[in-house]
Write a protein that holds these residues in place. Structure first.
Motif, PDB file in Angstrom:
ATOM      1  N   GLU A 125     107.466  -3.450  80.193  1.00 15.53           N
ATOM      2  CA  GLU A 125     106.141  -3.533  80.807  1.00 15.53           C
ATOM      3  C   GLU A 125     106.111  -2.776  82.135  1.00 15.53           C
ATOM      4  OE1 GLU A 125     104.609  -7.789  78.937  1.00 15.53           O
ATOM      5  OE2 GLU A 125     105.715  -7.799  80.825  1.00 15.53           O
ATOM      6  N   ARG A 148     103.753   0.510  83.049  1.00 16.56           N
ATOM      7  CA  ARG A 148     102.915   0.621  84.259  1.00 16.56           C
ATOM      8  C   ARG A 148     103.265   1.887  85.038  1.00 16.56           C
ATOM      9  NH1 ARG A 148     103.725  -4.979  84.398  1.00 16.56           N
ATOM     10  NH2 ARG A 148     105.402  -4.835  85.932  1.00 16.56           N
ATOM     11  N   GLU A 149     104.544   2.180  85.147  1.00 14.46           N
ATOM     12  CA  GLU A 149     104.991   3.375  85.872  1.00 14.46           C
ATOM     13  C   GLU A 149     104.492   4.650  85.185  1.00 14.46           C
ATOM     14  OE1 GLU A 149     109.290   5.280  86.228  1.00 14.46           O
ATOM     15  OE2 GLU A 149     109.149   3.385  87.325  1.00 14.46           O
ATOM     16  N   LYS A 165     101.911   4.937  83.135  1.00 13.74           N
ATOM     17  CA  LYS A 165     100.448   5.009  83.246  1.00 13.74           C
ATOM     18  C   LYS A 165     100.035   5.459  84.648  1.00 13.74           C
ATOM     19  CE  LYS A 165      99.024   1.882  79.587  1.00 13.74           C
ATOM     20  NZ  LYS A 165      98.302   0.666  79.217  1.00 13.74           N
ATOM     21  N   ARG A 166     100.771   5.004  85.653  1.00 15.57           N
ATOM     22  CA  ARG A 166     100.481   5.429  87.023  1.00 15.57           C
ATOM     23  C   ARG A 166     100.718   6.934  87.160  1.00 15.57           C
ATOM     24  NH1 ARG A 166     103.137   1.508  89.515  1.00 15.57           N
ATOM     25  NH2 ARG A 166     105.038   2.676  89.854  1.00 15.57           N
TER      26      ARG A 166
END
Length: 120
Positions: free
Chosen positions: A33, A37-38, A40-41
């Motif tokens: 997860e 997030r990384e 997507k950032r």
């Protein structure tokens, strides 16, 4: 533990094993997860960049310059792969949680069944 039957002792050992497996699955899920997030950032950051902006990707221990389109596609692929792994881990988590609860109930029933006749 000496008063407890070998069957219940075995169930208790299995319960501990399932608990460890569950902790491992949850840890892996958390790591994936965070990686999603990384990624997507990073996707958000490069989305606003112009097509001629220099982009670099880490390939092992080397940083290599790549085109924006290539980097974007790799990030998208990474997110999709990680999300599939997360779904797989969630299925494992659900299965292990069910197994854990079942063993817990069996142990509780066995222990209550044992102590009930002694109390009477």
């Amino acid at each position: 533990m000496q008063n407890i039957s070998p069957k219940v002792q075995n169930q208790f050992a299995m319960l501990q094993q399932v608990q460890q497996q569950l902790q491992t699955v949850l840890s892996q899920k958390t790591q994936y997860e965070m990686a999603v997030r990384e990624a997507k950032r990073a996707e958000e950051e490069i989305k606003d960049a112009s097509d001629d902006t220099p982009m670099f990707m880490s390939i092992g221990t080397v940083m290599v310059q790549k085109k924006k389109e290539y980097v974007s596609q790799k990030l998208t692929d990474k997110v999709e792969t990680l999300e599939l792994r997360i779904k797989s881990l969630e299925k494992q988590e659900t299965m292990l949680q069910g197994k854990f609860e079942q063993l817990q109930a069996q142990i509780k029933a066995a222990l209550e069944g044992k102590s009930a006749p002694n109390a009477a």
